[in-house]
Write an enzyme that holds these catalytic residues in place. Structure first.
Site, PDB file in Angstrom:
ATOM      1  N   HIS A   1      -7.485  -6.298  -1.299  1.00  0.00           N
ATOM      2  CA  HIS A   1      -5.930  -5.315  -0.659  1.00  0.00           C
ATOM      3  C   HIS A   1      -5.444  -6.011   0.285  1.00  0.00           C
ATOM      4  O   HIS A   1      -5.088  -6.091   1.647  1.00  0.00           O
ATOM      5  CB  HIS A   1      -6.749  -3.743  -0.087  1.00  0.00           C
ATOM      6  CG  HIS A   1      -5.970  -2.556  -0.068  1.00  0.00           C
ATOM      7  ND1 HIS A   1      -4.689  -2.302  -1.085  1.00  0.00           N
ATOM      8  CD2 HIS A   1      -4.640  -2.389   1.036  1.00  0.00           C
ATOM      9  CE1 HIS A   1      -4.146  -1.680  -1.074  1.00  0.00           C
ATOM     10  NE2 HIS A   1      -4.239  -1.253   0.492  1.00  0.00           N
TER      11      HIS A   1
ATOM     12  N   ASP B   1      -9.016  -5.260  -5.749  1.00  0.00           N
ATOM     13  CA  ASP B   1      -8.495  -4.555  -4.952  1.00  0.00           C
ATOM     14  C   ASP B   1      -9.432  -3.267  -5.456  1.00  0.00           C
ATOM     15  O   ASP B   1      -8.717  -2.084  -6.299  1.00  0.00           O
ATOM     16  CB  ASP B   1      -7.019  -3.982  -4.874  1.00  0.00           C
ATOM     17  CG  ASP B   1      -6.349  -3.231  -3.623  1.00  0.00           C
ATOM     18  OD1 ASP B   1      -7.607  -2.478  -3.082  1.00  0.00           O
ATOM     19  OD2 ASP B   1      -5.541  -3.388  -3.375  1.00  0.00           O
TER      20      ASP B   1
ATOM     21  N   SER C   1       1.049  -1.278  -0.378  1.00  0.00           N
ATOM     22  CA  SER C   1       0.164  -0.199  -0.231  1.00  0.00           C
ATOM     23  C   SER C   1       0.784   1.166  -0.295  1.00  0.00           C
ATOM     24  O   SER C   1       1.849   1.741  -0.892  1.00  0.00           O
ATOM     25  CB  SER C   1      -1.341  -0.376   0.962  1.00  0.00           C
ATOM     26  OG  SER C   1      -1.589   0.914   1.427  1.00  0.00           O
TER      27      SER C   1
END
Length: 613
Positions: A318, A290, A185
């Site tokens: 995610h 995601d 991320s």
């Protein structure tokens, strides 16, 4: 004494797995004592004064490295804003320190596994977060510079200190200068950003579910998702008292214009435009479902890279591959870092370029991504609801309803969206790459949004990416990956696939503001009754639509699941002859089909959303 020296040499020599006499090493081995590793913090001067206190900002780099007498070691680095505010990994681990401020807990397994194998692990607090001075700027020069300057310090090109202020200069005499950056991320995003500077010494990056352009995180072809970077900056700065980041946060708010235009703030945070500077190899991982860091990020980054690279694409949302394919991922990381940081000729760079999860826990390797044989195929909607390669004509209209979203568009669109389908396919069709949609649309008001979906119409068992675990379930038992100490164990809870039966799968999405038809840099007023042509992107994917299923293109106005609606929602009419989708397809889609109206009565909604961590 001589015997002792021989024993020490025997302990330290087999840094790599022994093979036949004089054979080249094939893998690093855990021969260093993790419990005795050096744990220290160095504050690196990044040459900025982001918090305006009159002093150059220093960022904290927490280091754990082998203590035994040895030659210099390479570095695995994870630079993050989340070490005190939000945590890392599936178990939200935070850094911890002893009473003297020495680092004790290093989140994630990288230190436990790789330090015994002859690596240093360096976890960097981005400027303005945890123990670093300065301010976060959400992917800008401060964030990227925080990590780049640590790479420079590891290569003798920047100055580090023993304290946040004052202190004595510290050098990285123990470092080879070879650095690999990794992270999920935000962390993986910083790896992308640092690689795009072309900094010497960065040999490889492993971006996991990472952003490649911050514009595409907060905006989409002029449309807005309804949140802005200054909010994220305040979140990550909240646990680091003492600095004043008001000016920096106001600059973020002002630069992220509400109208969705692509301006200077976004250009500064667009790593795709600088992908030509990347020298590091890239091992990329992303979930094709995601809905947080949407998949356009991996697709455009991947396509812009011209380096050695490999990719994993999971059915998850995610999620880190450590939590859906753990043993294989650790093995791949081990070989990847051994090759690019230690120079071991283990062949990891060879073989299939991509590994794709086709069904939960069922993986298929393919020679390339996008798939070999995937060709940009123009699909055209027909006035009777068909979708095929033949030219069409006529018009069709929808009435924008911002209170409705994608699942309603599939199951019961009413007048809010238009649905076009190939009908049942006679053979498998693989969609592999990034789709674009071109519409010629006539708005009935002075503002309009346009959204589109690609949908696999047919039953399947998928990972429940819309669930709380985004496709995984976390158990109570653990397995361990490396060595442990009392303050930093190597054990993590075992996960399994969270699966769900569905009657359709949305495989790609995209959104646009029609007012940006001429330029993303500046929206233009729309005149009701005037036709405008605009091309916008759908998210990157790799998905096989099985024989007997149908591929559908759905076009509507505001997809309320994701974007904000226009000031004046209204009726929008499409010129079907000048509306199409360019879809990267391996396989055959009929030129045109005649099929009964789509029965959506059995369709069950399946989408959801997540946050950035």
């Amino acid at each position: 004494m001589r015997t002792g020296l021989v024993l020490l040499a025997l302990i330290l020599l087999p840094t790599f797995a022994p093979g036949a006499a004089h054979a080249a090493p094939r893998a690093s081995e855990p021969v260093y004592d993790y419990a005795k590793a050096v744990r220290e913090t160095v504050w690196v001067d990044i040459g900025r004064d982001g918090d305006g206190d009159g002093r150059a900002d220093r960022v904290a780099a927490d280091i754990v490295r082998p203590s035994e007498p040895t030659s210099r070691v390479p570095v695995i680095m994870d630079a993050s804003p989340y070490y005190s505010c939000c945590g890392r990994g599936n178990e939200s681990e935070l850094k911890s320190y002893d009473g003297a401020g020495k680092p004790v807990k290093f989140p994630l397994f990288y230190d436990n596994y790789f330090v015994p194998r002859g690596y240093a692990v360096v976890l960097v607090d981005l400027a303005g977060t945890n123990r670093s001075a300065g301010c976060a700027d959400v992917g800008g020069a401060s964030d990227v510079g925080s990590a780049r300057k640590v790479v420079d310090w590891l290569n003798g090109r920047a100055t580090g200190y023993s304290a946040k202020t004052g202190g004595s200069a510290v050098t990285a005499s123990w470092s080879t200068g070879n650095v690999g950056m990794i992270g999920k991320s935000y962390d993986g995003t910083i790896a992308n950003g640092v690689a795009a500077t072309g900094v010497a010494g960065l040999k490889t990056i492993v971006p996991i579910a990472a952003i490649s352009s911050w514009y595409d995180y907060y905006r989409s072809d002029g449309a807005t998702f309804g949140f802005n970077p200054d909010g994220l900056a305040r979140t990550v700065e909240a646990r680091n008292g003492g600095q004043n980041c008001t000016a920096q946060n106001q600059a973020l708010a002002a630069g992220a214009t509400a109208n969705g235009d692509y301006g200077p703030l976004w250009a500064d945070r667009d790593y795709v435009t600088r992908a030509g500077n990347v020298r590091a190899s890239v091992l990329l991982s992303h979930g094709v479902n995601d809905l947080n860091v949407k998949t356009i990020h991996f697709g455009q980054w991947w396509n812009a890279l011209n380096v050695e690279k490999k990719i994993w694409l999971a059915q998850t949302g995610h999620v880190d591959p450590f939590d859906y394919r753990r043993a294989d991922w650790v093995d791949l990381l081990h070989r990847w870092f051994d090759h690019y940081l230690l120079g071991i000729d283990n062949g990891v760079q060879n073989g299939p370029q991509a590994s794709v999860e086709r069904q939960p826990d069922q993986w298929a390797d393919q020679s390339a991504y996008p798939a070999a044989g995937a060709i940009a195929t123009t699909l055209r909607p027909g006035p009777s609801g068909t979708l095929g390669t033949a030219p069409t004509s006529g018009t069709a209209s929808f009435t924008d309803n911002p209170s409705l979203g994608e699942d309603t568009w599939v199951t019961n669109p009413g007048s809010a969206a238009l649905s076009y389908s190939t009908g049942a396919l006679t053979s498998d069709v693989q969609v592999s790459g990034t789709t674009s949609v071109t519409v010629t649309a006539t708005p009935g008001t002075s503002s309009a949004r346009v959204s589109a979906l690609l949908v696999d119409l047919g039953p399947a068992t998928i990972r429940n990416f819309a669930g709380s675990g985004e496709g995984i379930k976390t158990g109570t038992t653990e397995n361990c990956w490396g060595s442990s100490t009392s303050g930093d164990d190597a054990c993590y809870r075992i996960t399994s696939a969270d699966v769900k039966k569905v009657s359709y799968t949305i495989l790609s999405r995209g959104w646009a503001d029609l007012a940006n038809y001429a330029s993303l840099a500046q929206e233009r007023p729309l005149t009701p009754g005037t036709a405008y042509t605009m091309t916008f992107r759908l998210a990157s994917t790799d998905h096989i639509v099985p024989r007997g299923h149908a591929l559908a293109l759905i076009i509507g106005g505001t997809d309320g699941s994701f974007i904000r609606g226009p000031a004046q929602p209204g009726r929008v009419t499409l010129d079907l002859a000048r509306t199409s989708a360019s879809v990267p397809i391996a396989g055959v889609v009929p030129a045109a089909t005649t099929h009964p109206a789509l029965d959506t009565s059995a369709f069950v909604p399946s989408a959801g959303r997540a946050d950035l961590r």
